[in-house]
Motif scaffolding. Structure first.
Motif, PDB file in Angstrom:
ATOM      1  N   UNK A   1      22.636  -1.796 -84.239  1.00 16.68           N
ATOM      2  CA  UNK A   1      22.379  -3.193 -83.929  1.00 16.68           C
ATOM      3  C   UNK A   1      21.036  -3.597 -84.535  1.00 16.68           C
ATOM      4  N   UNK A   2      20.924  -4.873 -84.868  1.00 12.42           N
ATOM      5  CA  UNK A   2      19.720  -5.353 -85.551  1.00 12.42           C
ATOM      6  C   UNK A   2      18.724  -5.967 -84.580  1.00 12.42           C
ATOM      7  N   UNK A   3      18.453  -5.242 -83.494  1.00 14.93           N
ATOM      8  CA  UNK A   3      17.535  -5.738 -82.472  1.00 14.93           C
ATOM      9  C   UNK A   3      16.201  -5.014 -82.511  1.00 14.93           C
ATOM     10  N   UNK A   4      15.972  -4.194 -83.537  1.00 13.34           N
ATOM     11  CA  UNK A   4      14.761  -3.378 -83.624  1.00 13.34           C
ATOM     12  C   UNK A   4      13.906  -3.834 -84.793  1.00 13.34           C
ATOM     13  N   UNK A   5      12.598  -3.910 -84.548  1.00 17.83           N
ATOM     14  CA  UNK A   5      11.637  -4.210 -85.606  1.00 17.83           C
ATOM     15  C   UNK A   5      10.616  -3.090 -85.660  1.00 17.83           C
ATOM     16  N   UNK A   6      10.326  -2.603 -86.861  1.00 15.13           N
ATOM     17  CA  UNK A   6       9.264  -1.619 -87.076  1.00 15.13           C
ATOM     18  C   UNK A   6       8.359  -2.156 -88.178  1.00 15.13           C
ATOM     19  N   UNK A   7       7.168  -2.623 -87.790  1.00 15.61           N
ATOM     20  CA  UNK A   7       6.180  -3.118 -88.737  1.00 15.61           C
ATOM     21  C   UNK A   7       5.130  -2.043 -88.953  1.00 15.61           C
ATOM     22  N   UNK A   8       4.814  -1.793 -90.209  1.00 17.62           N
ATOM     23  CA  UNK A   8       3.868  -0.732 -90.562  1.00 17.62           C
ATOM     24  C   UNK A   8       2.692  -1.305 -91.339  1.00 17.62           C
ATOM     25  N   UNK A   9       1.544  -0.654 -91.180  1.00 18.82           N
ATOM     26  CA  UNK A   9       0.318  -1.140 -91.820  1.00 18.82           C
ATOM     27  C   UNK A   9       0.312  -0.925 -93.315  1.00 18.82           C
ATOM     28  N   UNK A  10       1.005   0.114 -93.795  1.00 20.23           N
ATOM     29  CA  UNK A  10       0.938   0.450 -95.218  1.00 20.23           C
ATOM     30  C   UNK A  10       2.252   1.086 -95.651  1.00 20.23           C
ATOM     31  N   UNK A  11       2.759   0.645 -96.783  1.00 23.01           N
ATOM     32  CA  UNK A  11       4.005   1.184 -97.309  1.00 23.01           C
ATOM     33  C   UNK A  11       3.759   2.540 -97.972  1.00 23.01           C
ATOM     34  N   UNK A  12       4.840   3.127 -98.480  1.00 22.42           N
ATOM     35  CA  UNK A  12       4.753   4.443 -99.109  1.00 22.42           C
ATOM     36  C   UNK A  12       3.728   4.428-100.239  1.00 22.42           C
ATOM     37  N   UNK A  13       2.823   5.428-100.213  1.00 24.89           N
ATOM     38  CA  UNK A  13       1.811   5.553-101.244  1.00 24.89           C
ATOM     39  C   UNK A  13       0.580   4.707-101.036  1.00 24.89           C
ATOM     40  N   UNK A  14       0.535   3.920 -99.946  1.00 21.83           N
ATOM     41  CA  UNK A  14      -0.599   3.037 -99.696  1.00 21.83           C
ATOM     42  C   UNK A  14      -1.403   3.497 -98.484  1.00 21.83           C
ATOM     43  N   UNK A  15      -2.630   3.011 -98.395  1.00 24.19           N
ATOM     44  CA  UNK A  15      -3.525   3.367 -97.308  1.00 24.19           C
ATOM     45  C   UNK A  15      -3.697   2.194 -96.353  1.00 24.19           C
ATOM     46  N   UNK A  16      -3.960   2.531 -95.089  1.00 28.35           N
ATOM     47  CA  UNK A  16      -4.364   1.539 -94.097  1.00 28.35           C
ATOM     48  C   UNK A  16      -5.859   1.715 -93.845  1.00 28.35           C
ATOM     49  N   UNK A  17      -6.532   0.634 -93.486  1.00 21.58           N
ATOM     50  CA  UNK A  17      -7.980   0.673 -93.346  1.00 21.58           C
ATOM     51  C   UNK A  17      -8.404   0.124 -91.987  1.00 21.58           C
ATOM     52  N   UNK A  18      -9.611   0.508 -91.584  1.00 19.21           N
ATOM     53  CA  UNK A  18     -10.227  -0.060 -90.406  1.00 19.21           C
ATOM     54  C   UNK A  18     -11.167  -1.183 -90.827  1.00 19.21           C
ATOM     55  N   UNK A  19     -11.555  -2.017 -89.860  1.00 14.76           N
ATOM     56  CA  UNK A  19     -12.479  -3.104 -90.149  1.00 14.76           C
ATOM     57  C   UNK A  19     -13.150  -3.574 -88.878  1.00 14.76           C
ATOM     58  N   UNK A  20     -14.319  -4.180 -89.020  1.00 17.61           N
ATOM     59  CA  UNK A  20     -15.030  -4.728 -87.875  1.00 17.61           C
ATOM     60  C   UNK A  20     -14.295  -5.956 -87.348  1.00 17.61           C
ATOM     61  N   UNK A  21     -14.388  -6.155 -86.036  1.00 18.22           N
ATOM     62  CA  UNK A  21     -13.671  -7.301 -85.470  1.00 18.22           C
ATOM     63  C   UNK A  21     -14.340  -8.618 -85.813  1.00 18.22           C
ATOM     64  N   UNK A  22     -15.669  -8.627 -86.006  1.00 17.62           N
ATOM     65  CA  UNK A  22     -16.378  -9.799 -86.500  1.00 17.62           C
ATOM     66  C   UNK A  22     -17.385  -9.346 -87.547  1.00 17.62           C
ATOM     67  N   UNK A  23     -17.939 -10.291 -88.274  1.00 17.02           N
ATOM     68  CA  UNK A  23     -18.814  -9.937 -89.391  1.00 17.02           C
ATOM     69  C   UNK A  23     -20.079  -9.208 -88.945  1.00 17.02           C
ATOM     70  N   UNK A  24     -20.532  -9.433 -87.715  1.00 14.71           N
ATOM     71  CA  UNK A  24     -21.766  -8.811 -87.248  1.00 14.71           C
ATOM     72  C   UNK A  24     -21.528  -7.791 -86.132  1.00 14.71           C
ATOM     73  N   UNK A  25     -20.294  -7.319 -85.991  1.00 14.18           N
ATOM     74  CA  UNK A  25     -19.965  -6.397 -84.905  1.00 14.18           C
ATOM     75  C   UNK A  25     -19.989  -4.951 -85.389  1.00 14.18           C
ATOM     76  N   UNK A  26     -20.494  -4.028 -84.553  1.00 10.14           N
ATOM     77  CA  UNK A  26     -20.427  -2.607 -84.910  1.00 10.14           C
ATOM     78  C   UNK A  26     -19.084  -1.973 -84.563  1.00 10.14           C
ATOM     79  N   UNK A  27     -18.231  -2.694 -83.823  1.00  8.74           N
ATOM     80  CA  UNK A  27     -16.946  -2.145 -83.390  1.00  8.74           C
ATOM     81  C   UNK A  27     -15.928  -2.217 -84.517  1.00  8.74           C
TER      82      UNK A  27
END
Length: 387
Positions: free
Chosen positions: A205-231
């Motif tokens: 059935x087509x009731x499932x969604x799987x979203x991924x950050x990066x496709x095959x051969x690609x990287x996913x990255x982290x980032x700060x939540x705001x421009x001046x945030x250390x998080x």
């Protein structure tokens, strides 16, 4: 502790399973089995991203399309204490093969136990692609010689949920890399299986969604939540939460809702509008490993505004014009939003959602040039024709 919430509810309900793998103790110099797996860095942002998702679910437990009944959580948190997301629910059990197998099976059984339940699954950590299928590596990567590549095969999980005839919807998110690892690809790794093997002959059935950050051969990255945030959190996670919190909402008969299909359509634009401080040198290319046929709502957000991006046509006239957003075709006050002339870039702003028309108006001197808008969904590509 793994269950952050366990509520007895009547009718359709959501069961969530969150995994954050930020600690890989056996994949370090002097530890583990294989030499090529002794340089895997810890990912504090993966653990913190899982915590961020948990907090969003707890805050929106009664706004989900099916209210949240259980929230199962496994987080492998590295010892690094600096610049971390403050969280009130530690400690939870770690994301090892044994814990994922045990807790994952409990989660899956809850999901399929009653008709019309909803599955919500999220994971973050180091990942790869195996036979073009996205996987997530677990904490005990490289621990033992029998199976050094401890991982979850996310495509198999999605297919198992597609075969379920009782689950009304499943929303799966993976914030992990899809890189190609030759030793992993060429081997015969055993995945952490906490769900039935998908039957070859049962109807899907087509009731499932799987979203991924990066496709095959690609990287996913982290980032700060705001421009001046250390998080720092996963960039995919932040963009997904921005959309789920209302920036990717559409009007429907049931109200303002967010679906995975619309979220996928919007996510790169959400990144540009709300996270322009992230480096442009790091690709942001989320992709759908599995898609739903219908725009099934995940959540009905409250107290949000929709993103709006406005440019002059032709674009080089942009710095010559003031801009206002108004409920009337009139550039004078009162208006909802405004920006002074001089900026050559597109105007990225937000507006209240509604079915009544708004006007984006370019103003120069006594002249003004309106564009009629209807804010029933995000508006990322709005052009005001000017001389």
């Amino acid at each position: 502790m793994t269950l952050l919430i366990d509520r007895a509810l009547q009718g359709p309900k959501t069961h969530a399973f969150i995994i954050g793998v930020g600690n890989y103790p056996h994949a370090k110099a002097g530890f583990g089995v294989q030499e090529n797996l002794r340089k895997v860095p810890n990912l504090p942002s993966a653990a913190d991203s899982a915590k961020l998702i948990c907090d969003w679910l707890l805050s929106n437990q009664d706004r989900l399309a099916a209210p949240l009944a259980t929230l199962e959580v496994l987080i492998s948190d590295p010892p690094n204490p600096n610049n971390r997301y403050p969280w009130d629910h530690s400690p939870v059990e770690t994301a090892t093969d044994v814990n994922v197998s045990t807790r994952g099976l409990e989660w899956f059984n809850r999901v399929v136990a009653e008709p019309d339940n909803v599955a919500f699954f999220y994971c973050c950590g180091h990942g790869a692609s195996h036979l073009q299928q996205p996987v997530l590596f677990l904490e005990d990567l490289n621990q033992g010689p029998v199976n050094v590549w401890k991982h979850i095969n996310l495509s198999s999980l999605a297919q198992a949920l597609r075969k379920s005839q009782s689950v009304s919807a499943a929303f799966l998110f993976s914030d992990a890399c899809g890189q190609f690892v030759p030793e992993f690809e060429l081997g015969r790794p055993q995945d952490c299986r906490f769900f039935p093997d998908p039957s070859l002959f049962a109807a899907s059935r087509n009731q499932v969604s799987l979203l991924c950050a990066a496709a095959e051969g690609q990287l996913a990255y982290e980032g700060a939540d705001t421009s001046d945030s250390p998080l720092k959190f996963g960039r995919f996670t932040q963009a997904v939460l921005k959309g789920l919190s209302g920036s990717s909402a559409r009007w429907s008969r049931k109200g303002w809702g967010v679906s995975c299909r619309d979220l996928l359509t919007d996510i790169k634009s959400l990144r540009r509008v709300f996270f322009s401080h992230w480096s442009e040198n790091e690709p942001f290319e989320p992709y759908p490993a599995v898609t739903q046929a219908d725009p099934i709502p995940i959540v009905f957000p409250l107290e949000f505004e929709l993103p709006l991006v406005v440019m002059t046509d032709p674009p080089d006239r942009m710095p010559q014009y003031n801009f206002v957003i108004s409920q009337e075709n009139d550039p004078t006050r009162p208006w909802l939003k405004n920006r002074e002339a001089g900026d050559p870039s597109a105007w990225s702003t937000t507006v209240p959602p509604g079915r009544d028309a708004l006007y984006a108006i370019a103003v120069r001197g006594a002249d003004h040039y309106p564009l009629l808008l209807q804010p029933m969904q995000p508006l990322f590509d709005q052009w005001v024709t000017v001389p």
